[in-house]
Write an enzyme that holds these catalytic residues in place. Sequence first.
Site, PDB file in Angstrom:
ATOM      1  N   GLU A 171       0.858  -1.187   0.000  1.00 14.24           N
ATOM      2  CA  GLU A 171       0.000   0.000   0.000  1.00 14.24           C
ATOM      3  C   GLU A 171       0.895   1.239   0.000  1.00 14.24           C
ATOM      4  OE1 GLU A 171      -0.442  -2.290   2.692  1.00 14.24           O
ATOM      5  OE2 GLU A 171      -1.650  -3.402   1.238  1.00 14.24           O
ATOM      6  N   LEU A 172       0.861   1.956  -1.072  1.00 13.93           N
ATOM      7  CA  LEU A 172       1.727   3.119  -1.293  1.00 13.93           C
ATOM      8  C   LEU A 172       1.679   4.116  -0.132  1.00 13.93           C
ATOM      9  CD1 LEU A 172       3.559   4.524  -3.340  1.00 13.93           C
ATOM     10  CD2 LEU A 172       1.508   5.536  -4.341  1.00 13.93           C
ATOM     11  N   ASP A 173       2.834   4.385   0.454  1.00 14.51           N
ATOM     12  CA  ASP A 173       2.960   5.397   1.523  1.00 14.51           C
ATOM     13  C   ASP A 173       2.054   5.151   2.719  1.00 14.51           C
ATOM     14  OD1 ASP A 173       4.816   6.662  -0.022  1.00 14.51           O
ATOM     15  OD2 ASP A 173       3.392   8.066  -0.902  1.00 14.51           O
ATOM     16  N   GLU A 174       1.690   3.874   2.945  1.00 15.25           N
ATOM     17  CA  GLU A 174       0.776   3.600   4.045  1.00 15.25           C
ATOM     18  C   GLU A 174       1.351   2.561   5.000  1.00 15.25           C
ATOM     19  OE1 GLU A 174      -3.010   4.191   4.231  1.00 15.25           O
ATOM     20  OE2 GLU A 174      -2.624   5.931   2.973  1.00 15.25           O
TER      21      GLU A 174
END
Lengths: 287, 287, 287, 287
Positions: A229-232
Site C-alpha cells: 500500500e503506497l505510503d501507508e
Amino acid sequence: MTDCNRYILTAHCPGRQGTIDAVTGFLAQQNCYVLEMASFDDRDTNRFFVRIEFDACSRLTEDFEGFTADLQERVEPFQMQWEIHDACRQLPVVIMVSKYDHCLNDLLYRSRTGKLPIEIRAIVSNHPDLEPLAQWHQIPYHHLPITPVTKQQQEQNLLQIVSDSGAELVILARYMQVLTEELCELMQGRVINIHHSLLPGFKGAKPYHQAYEYGVKMVGATAHYVTPELDEGPIIDQIIESVNHSFTIEQLVEKGQDTECLTLARAVKHHAEHRVFLNGRKTVVFG
Amino acid sequence: MTDCNRYILTAHCPGRQGTIDAVTGFLAQQNCYVLEMASFDDRDTNRFFVRIEFDACSRLTEDFEGFTADLQERVEPFQMQWEIHDACRQLPVVIMVSKYDHCLNDLLYRSRTGKLPIEIRAIVSNHPDLEPLAQWHQIPYHHLPITPVTKQQQEQNLLQIVSDSGAELVILARYMQVLTEELCELMQGRVINIHHSLLPGFKGAKPYHQAYEYGVKMVGATAHYVTPELDEGPIIDQIIESVNHSFTIEQLVEKGQDTECLTLARAVKHHAEHRVFLNGRKTVVFG
Amino acid sequence: MTDCNRYILTAHCPGRQGTIDAVTGFLAQQNCYVLEMASFDDRDTNRFFVRIEFDACSRLTEDFEGFTADLQERVEPFQMQWEIHDACRQLPVVIMVSKYDHCLNDLLYRSRTGKLPIEIRAIVSNHPDLEPLAQWHQIPYHHLPITPVTKQQQEQNLLQIVSDSGAELVILARYMQVLTEELCELMQGRVINIHHSLLPGFKGAKPYHQAYEYGVKMVGATAHYVTPELDEGPIIDQIIESVNHSFTIEQLVEKGQDTECLTLARAVKHHAEHRVFLNGRKTVVFG
Amino acid sequence: MTDCNRYILTAHCPGRQGTIDAVTGFLAQQNCYVLEMASFDDRDTNRFFVRIEFDACSRLTEDFEGFTADLQERVEPFQMQWEIHDACRQLPVVIMVSKYDHCLNDLLYRSRTGKLPIEIRAIVSNHPDLEPLAQWHQIPYHHLPITPVTKQQQEQNLLQIVSDSGAELVILARYMQVLTEELCELMQGRVINIHHSLLPGFKGAKPYHQAYEYGVKMVGATAHYVTPELDEGPIIDQIIESVNHSFTIEQLVEKGQDTECLTLARAVKHHAEHRVFLNGRKTVVFG
C-alpha cells in the site's frame, strides 16, 4: 562477531504471563549484566515485545551455539521469536535515490562521522546525477534506469546488489519510483521510505503545491516501512515544523526537506539499533 | 471608543504600486505615530494586506468622522477595504460547546485573567452539562438542544443571541454539531472552529480511534474559519505534538485535547488582535 | 486499597547482575501479569531503577502481607528498596500558591477532569487572594501569611496541614517564598517546584526583565524537586518555547507562564504515576 | 549588481513620527513595487527598524547614484542609516573551524544546493584536519595554527584573507579559539558564532559534562554576534531539544550538535537575507 562487548536481545511473542521472566531469568542465570531494557505488551494485538542491551558474558562469547540453544529451549514454550545482535556492529545498508540529494547527503555525513551505526555498501539510483557525491565517499554507485519495460529486471538487479553487498536494510532516500508489490512483500520490514507529511493529508501528485494552495501552517515528514500500500506502511517516526503565509512554495518545500532529513535519519538510527518492531500495521519503537 | 490611546488599522486591496504609501503617508500626514506594522503582498492571489498599530493622534480622537473620511478619500483609488480598531477594546464573543469542557475552561481562564482580549457575552450549548462552569464565571448560558426538527429554529435563536449580545465572533469550542450551510455563509470569517489534526488525514467518525489503529506518532489540532465545507475552512493555526506506541487511545485523546486548547486560544487571540485576514481559501496571519 | 486491579512496583538498588530477574522472576512466580516495564542502569552512579505495571494476582489481593514478605525476602540480597502502589489511587497533595493563579488554575482543572491522578486536599497560601478559586472547587484554603518572625511557625502549620490531610506531595505552584533548609530536608523528594528557565541562566530578582534586556529568543520552565539549594534541585521536566524581538516584557512573561503550567502539570503527573526516581542530584523519569 | 530584479532596503534611525512614510513614500514616488515589508519600533531603545523587499524600478537600475542621492536627501532629517542590497546576490563569507565538522558540513551542503544565499570564499582553521572536505567543495583552505605567540599575527592573516576574498561575514562554525578584543570590535556585527545552550547556564570548560552531571532535560544552541564579552553577544537565534535520563554524555553532545547545525544555518540565512539588525545588546530579526 567483533571484540565489542555489548549485545542486544530482541524478542516478541504472544502476550502471556511469564514472558519477561523467561528472557531476564535466562540472562541472569547466564551471568549476563543487563544495561538497558524496555518491554511493551500490546493488549489490542496481544503481542509482547522486549529489547535488552547487556554486557557479554563469557558463555556467550565462548560458546555462542550452546548459549543460543539454551535460550531457545527456555523461550520455546512462549513461541518467542528472538534475535541476538552485536551492539557495536554497523548495519550494512543500500541507499536508493533519484535526483534529490538532501537525504542522501545527510545519511552520508552521519554515517561517515559515526553518528549513524550503518555501513553504506552501495547507492542505487534510477538517475546518474548523484554519482559524484557517492564517489567522494568512495561508495559504489549503481545506475539502474527504470522504464515500464525494464522495471522488473532492474528490481532483480537491485536484489542482486543487496544480496552481493550483504545489505540488511534498503533506505529509500527520496527514491521516486514505486516498488512492485512483489518486491515490497519480499523485503517486508527491511525497506524504509521517507515521504512528506502534510495536514490535512494530500494524495496524488505535487503534494506541496496542494498544501500551499490550502494554506497549511505546518509541514513535515513520515518515515515508514514500505508495504504494497503506497505510503501507508507502518510508521516509524514523524517530524512536523511550523510555516506561515509568507512561505513561498520553494520555502515550503525546503522546510519540508529539512524535516525529511531529520525524520529519515532518526528512523534509520532506531532501526539500526534494533529498537523498532513491526506490530501489525503499527510499530513499537523503544526510543 | 474608550480612553485607550492605541489603534489598529487593517486594510486589504488588490496588489499594486503605492498601496503601503497610501496608508503610511496618510498616518504620517495626520501625525499618528506608527508602533508596529506588517504587510504582505500575495503574488498568487494578487492581494495586498497590511496591519498597523499606532498611537492615537489628536485629530482621530477629536474628529473621528473627518479622520476616516479623509482616509477613505486617500485610499479609494486602490479599492482598499479598511477598518480602524481600538487596540484596547475586548472583542465580544459567544462560545458554543457540547459536553467536552477543556477548550471552554481554557478560554474562560484566559479571558478572566486578561490573557485573551475577549469578552465572553454568552455560552451556547446543545447540552445542559456545562452550565455550572458558566455560572461560576457569571456568564449567561443558553441551552439550545438540537434535533433534525429544531435545528433551523435553534440557529435562528443562536443568531438572536449573537445579535442581542453584540458578539462579533462565535467560537466553536468543541461544538459537536455541524452548522447549516446558510449559517456558515452568513457568518463567514466570524466563526472559528477547532478540530483534530491527525496524520495522515482521517475522515469520518472516531478519528482518534482511526489514528490509534494506524499507529500515528503525532497528534494535533487545527483552528480554522468555518465554511460550508466541513472542517476545510481557511486555517488560522495548527499545533502538533509527538506520541508513541505506548499511548492508549485515552492518552492519545488527552494529548490531542491539550493541543486543541492551545491552538484555539492562539487562533482566537490572533483574531481578536486583528492579525488574521481571509485570503481566498487561505489566511494571512501577522503573528 | 480500592478494587482497582492494577499495581505499580517501583524499586531501586545498587546496580549488579540479577536485579531485573529478581523482580520479574518473583512476579512470574506469583502469576502477576506484567503490562509495562521500564528499567535503567546508571553506570555513573551505579544505581539500578525499575518500574513495573502489572495486573493484580490473587495472592496480592488476598494475602498482601504474605506477598510483600516474600518479595522482600527475594530482593533483600540486592539491598533493593521497593514500593507497591495501587495504580488507580489518586495521590493526595497540598498545593501552595502566592498571588499568581495560572498554575493553580491549571492543576485544579486537570484534577477535576481526571487528567491528573491527584486529589487536592488543601491549598495553602501566604496571601488571601486565591481563596474564591479554592472555594468554587470546594477545597480548604489556608492563609498562612509569612513574615521573618512567623516563618518558622507557619512552616510548622504547613506540616500540620500536610499531616492532617494525609498529603504525600506538596506542589509549589508559584509559591514565592523560600522554604527553610530544615523543611527542604525533611520533605526531600516530596516537594515539587516550578520556576522559569531562561537562556542563558539569570539569577536574582526579576529574571524575565533580565531576559528581556538580554534579548532572549526562548523562554521556558523547569519543574524540579526542592532541595536546600535554591532552584537547583533534581530536574523532572523542562519545556521551552520561542519568542522574538517584538515580544513586550508582558508577552514574555505570559509565554513563560504558559510553559510553567504545562511543565508543572507534566512533572506532577509523572510523579503521581510513580515514574520519577531520585538519582543523586538527577532524576530518572520513565516517561 | 546582477540582472536580478529584486532589492532589499534596510534602515534604522531614532524612533519618531514619519519614519515609515519617509521610506515608503520615497519608494512609491520612484514607482518601486513593495513586495514584503516589516518594521519595528523599539520603545525601550527608541530605535526604529525597517526592511523592505521591492521590485527594481527603472530609475534604480539606470541611475543608481541619483536614486540613492534622492533617498539620502529624503531620509536625512530622520538621521536614518540605510543600505540597499541586491536580493539575488550571495553574501561572500569566510568560515572558521577547528576540528568539529558538523556545522561546516551543514553549511557547505546548504550553500552548494542553494539553500543558503552565501558564497563561501575561504575556510580558515587552526587545524589541518578538515582540509579534504574543503577540497572536495573546491574552496581554499587556510591553516592558521594558533599559539599565544602567533595569535596576533594569525588574526592579521585572517583579516587579510577576509579582505582579499571580499568576505562580508565571518562564520565561527565551532571555531574553538577566542578572538581578541580588538578583532571583535573591528568586526562588530560581522562575525556570527554558535555555542551550546544548556539550562541552567553553565560557564567554563566541558559544558556538556556539567549539564550531564546536572541531569538536564533539554539541550540546545545559540547563534549570536561576537562581542568582546565571551559568548554574550546579541542573540540571533536559539533552538532547544528534549533529552532524558537515558542519554549518555555522547548522546547529549550529539543532540546538541544537531541543534548547533540548525541554529547556525538559520542565523546565517537571516543575516544573509538582511533580516537581522543590531539593537544595543539585542537584535531585531524579521523572520
